[in-house]
Design a protein around this motif. Structure first.
Motif, mmCIF file in Angstrom:
data_model
loop_
_atom_site.group_PDB
_atom_site.id
_atom_site.type_symbol
_atom_site.label_atom_id
_atom_site.label_comp_id
_atom_site.label_asym_id
_atom_site.label_seq_id
_atom_site.Cartn_x
_atom_site.Cartn_y
_atom_site.Cartn_z
ATOM 1 N N GLU A 168 40.165 49.371 57.125
ATOM 2 C CA GLU A 168 39.476 50.620 57.461
ATOM 3 C C GLU A 168 40.457 51.789 57.498
ATOM 4 O O GLU A 168 40.173 52.876 56.978
ATOM 5 C CB GLU A 168 38.775 50.476 58.810
ATOM 6 C CG GLU A 168 38.078 51.732 59.318
ATOM 7 C CD GLU A 168 36.870 52.126 58.481
ATOM 8 O OE1 GLU A 168 36.376 53.252 58.682
ATOM 9 O OE2 GLU A 168 36.442 51.334 57.613
ATOM 10 N N ARG A 169 41.627 51.573 58.104
ATOM 11 C CA ARG A 169 42.621 52.654 58.204
ATOM 12 C C ARG A 169 43.067 53.114 56.813
ATOM 13 O O ARG A 169 43.119 54.309 56.528
ATOM 14 C CB ARG A 169 43.828 52.176 59.009
ATOM 15 C CG ARG A 169 44.968 53.206 59.055
ATOM 16 C CD ARG A 169 46.063 52.805 60.011
ATOM 17 N NE ARG A 169 46.776 51.615 59.611
ATOM 18 C CZ ARG A 169 47.755 51.589 58.684
ATOM 19 N NH1 ARG A 169 48.076 52.701 58.037
ATOM 20 N NH2 ARG A 169 48.383 50.484 58.406
ATOM 21 N N ILE A 170 43.347 52.161 55.935
ATOM 22 C CA ILE A 170 43.827 52.502 54.595
ATOM 23 C C ILE A 170 42.724 53.172 53.787
ATOM 24 O O ILE A 170 42.961 54.163 53.084
ATOM 25 C CB ILE A 170 44.335 51.233 53.881
ATOM 26 C CG1 ILE A 170 45.618 50.747 54.562
ATOM 27 C CG2 ILE A 170 44.573 51.483 52.395
ATOM 28 C CD1 ILE A 170 46.090 49.388 54.083
ATOM 29 N N PHE A 171 41.505 52.677 53.924
ATOM 30 C CA PHE A 171 40.402 53.261 53.169
ATOM 31 C C PHE A 171 40.164 54.704 53.612
ATOM 32 O O PHE A 171 39.964 55.594 52.777
ATOM 33 C CB PHE A 171 39.132 52.433 53.347
ATOM 34 C CG PHE A 171 38.000 52.885 52.465
ATOM 35 C CD1 PHE A 171 37.898 52.413 51.160
ATOM 36 C CD2 PHE A 171 37.053 53.795 52.912
ATOM 37 C CE1 PHE A 171 36.867 52.827 50.327
ATOM 38 C CE2 PHE A 171 36.024 54.215 52.083
ATOM 39 C CZ PHE A 171 35.930 53.728 50.793
ATOM 40 N N GLN A 172 40.177 54.954 54.919
ATOM 41 C CA GLN A 172 39.957 56.312 55.433
ATOM 42 C C GLN A 172 41.092 57.240 55.006
ATOM 43 O O GLN A 172 40.861 58.410 54.688
ATOM 44 C CB GLN A 172 39.822 56.296 56.951
ATOM 45 C CG GLN A 172 38.557 55.629 57.458
ATOM 46 C CD GLN A 172 37.285 56.315 56.970
ATOM 47 O OE1 GLN A 172 37.259 57.520 56.718
ATOM 48 N NE2 GLN A 172 36.230 55.526 56.799
ATOM 49 N N GLU A 173 42.294 56.713 54.980
ATOM 50 C CA GLU A 173 43.446 57.522 54.579
ATOM 51 C C GLU A 173 43.317 57.983 53.127
ATOM 52 O O GLU A 173 43.670 59.098 52.774
ATOM 53 C CB GLU A 173 44.724 56.696 54.747
ATOM 54 C CG GLU A 173 46.002 57.439 54.364
ATOM 55 C CD GLU A 173 47.224 56.559 54.508
ATOM 56 O OE1 GLU A 173 48.099 56.614 53.625
ATOM 57 O OE2 GLU A 173 47.289 55.796 55.501
ATOM 58 N N ARG A 174 42.767 57.100 52.270
ATOM 59 C CA ARG A 174 42.638 57.407 50.857
ATOM 60 C C ARG A 174 41.278 58.010 50.500
ATOM 61 O O ARG A 174 41.041 58.319 49.338
ATOM 62 C CB ARG A 174 42.822 56.118 50.035
ATOM 63 C CG ARG A 174 44.228 55.554 50.068
ATOM 64 C CD ARG A 174 45.174 56.431 49.241
ATOM 65 N NE ARG A 174 46.485 55.845 49.142
ATOM 66 C CZ ARG A 174 46.867 55.005 48.179
ATOM 67 N NH1 ARG A 174 45.996 54.648 47.255
ATOM 68 N NH2 ARG A 174 48.087 54.545 48.147
#
Length: 464
Positions: free
Chosen positions: A329-335
């Motif tokens: 979730e963190r990586i997806f939101q960051e990108r």
């Protein structure tokens, strides 16, 4: 013990050659694999050992026909594409089986393009980007121009699956899935050979076309059975889905190449799509299948090694990973902000990412998989021009990767995304293509196992 009615399938890959025996429920009741030492053509390029392949087919058939526990009702063949066997009047090969990666002469290629209206025109008409020897029709064109004496001796140019069938049946045919596989032979708008084939006289070297749901009456060792004409392996792998699912879908077949196949697209490919590695196949009943591809499996192998070396991990470090929903979730939101204007590219771009920005191999791997999925999203969308599409099926290596599947479902949140698993898809497809010629039972509905992935994180697959 009663003898079991079976079909024998020879599944000939570039590396592994396999024999499968299926019962009427499409369960594997026998299998064997082999690898042959490659040989060399006259230029010193590696190529398939045709004699070893021929011997292995007959050795396996003699053995299986002699068994008391099997009644061989049919035989069929699945093989890799873009490979031609040039035979004489007696069916004997006149040349090695040239490798489809063999370098193609630039001068001859350019002369051909100029003669037939330019690279873009011929690519659009044949739905085949310029791929050198991978355009198998160009292999025959090369022989005509460079070796006319040899060309005059050729009776038939048979694609590999049809040559394997010819060995057993003695019947020379051209299969739709082989002819319609980035060969430059087929004009998809006219649903026939392209005009350059007749103008060059190549039609006289091509065997009669045959639907790949047909079969020949064949006899060997005093036993009678049906034999199919063979299929291109990628097209064969699509058959179980076409038979089992009737609502529009796309299949992403993942491996070294990740190929998106859309059997329901009506629009012809544009010049821009062809430039972005799209092409068309013919499925076994002659309908066009739009396809796009990326080299993601190969890139995965290279980048996993790079990550492993950097973090001093074993190259199989990622295989033990279960979905870390918080990290995903963190990586997806960051990108997230970077997903609105994605453009097609040959690679994911991760090779340019410095690994010292990541704290762990796991974190680096999640970022890499997201980049691969972003690239896959763009590639797949190129051939998904249909408002009716309901489902995406993913088979092959990445279908078993929960991180990949979760990210993919997130990108395609408006569609149902499934990981599909099936034992030996191309072999089963070759058996299903001639089902009515050997099997007395209805086609079973359990051939494909599906796991549903919802388009949000965190989530888990649901078994169907």
């Amino acid at each position: 013990m009663m003898a079991v009615p079976v079909i024998v399938i020879f599944d000939v890959g570039k590396t592994n050659k396999k024999v499968f025996v299926f019962n009427e429920d499409y369960e594997i009741v026998y299998e064997r694999s082999a690898r042959f030492t490659e040989t060399y053509d006259e230029d010193g390029d590696v190529c398939e050992n045709l004699e070893s392949l021929r011997s292995s087919v007959f050795n396996a058939l003699h053995e299986l026909l002699a068994r008391k526990d099997f009644i061989v009702k049919a035989v069929n063949f699945s093989g890799y594409g873009a490979s031609l066997v040039f035979t004489d009047e007696n069916g004997k090969p006149l040349t090695p089986l040239y490798n489809y990666l063999k370098t193609y002469p630039v001068k001859l290629q350019n002369e051909f393009d100029q003669k037939y209206g330019g690279e873009d025109k011929i690519a659009a008409e044949t739905s085949s980007p310029k791929l050198g020897s991978l355009n198998s029709g160009m292999q025959l064109y090369r022989i005509k121009n460079e070796r006319p004496a040899l060309f005059s001796k050729i009776r038939y140019a048979l694609h590999l699956p049809q040559y394997l069938s010819f060995l057993v049946t003695g019947q020379a045919v051209s299969g739709l899935t082989s002819i319609g596989c980035h060969t430059r032979l087929w004009d998809f708008s006219k649903e026939n050979y392209h005009r350059w084939i007749t103008e060059e006289g190549l039609d006289k070297k091509l065997a009669p076309l045959m639907g790949e749901d047909q079969a020949f009456d064949t006899e060997l060792d005093g036993r009678s059975f049906k034999a199919g004409p063979g299929l291109h392996d990628s097209s064969a792998a699509l058959i179980p889905y076409l038979i089992n699912f009737h609502e529009p879908f796309v299949l992403i077949s993942t491996g070294t190449w990740c190929i998106t196949m859309n059997p329901f697209r009506e629009e012809t490919l544009t010049a821009e799509e062809l430039d972005q590695d799209c092409l068309c196949y013919l499925q076994y009943k002659g309908k066009a299948v739009a396809a796009s591809r990326i080299f993601a499996g190969y890139e995965h192998e290279q980048q996993v090694k790079r990550i492993a070396d950097h973090f001093n991990e074993h190259t199989g470090f990622y295989r033990g990973f279960h979905l870390n929903a918080e990290l995903a979730e963190r990586i997806f939101q960051e990108r997230k902000g970077q997903t609105d204007h994605l453009e097609w590219s040959k690679t994911s771009g991760f090779e340019n990412t410095a690994l010292n920005r990541f704290k762990t191999a796991e974190e680096a791997y999640y970022y890499f998989i997201l980049d691969i999925v972003r690239q896959q999203f763009v590639s797949s969308r190129l051939v998904m021009k249909s408002n009716q599409l309901k489902r995406i099926f993913v088979d092959g290596g990445f279908s078993k990767n929960q991180i990949y599947m979760n990210f993919l479902a997130r990108f395609f949140s408006e569609l149902e995304v499934y990981a599909a698993s099936m034992a030996q898809a191309s072999a089963i497809g070759a058996a299903l293509a001639i089902h009515e010629h050997w099997n007395t039972q209805p086609i079973p509905d359990h051939i494909i196992e599906l796991k549903y992935y919802a388009g949000k994180i965190p989530f888990k697959p649901t078994h169907l």
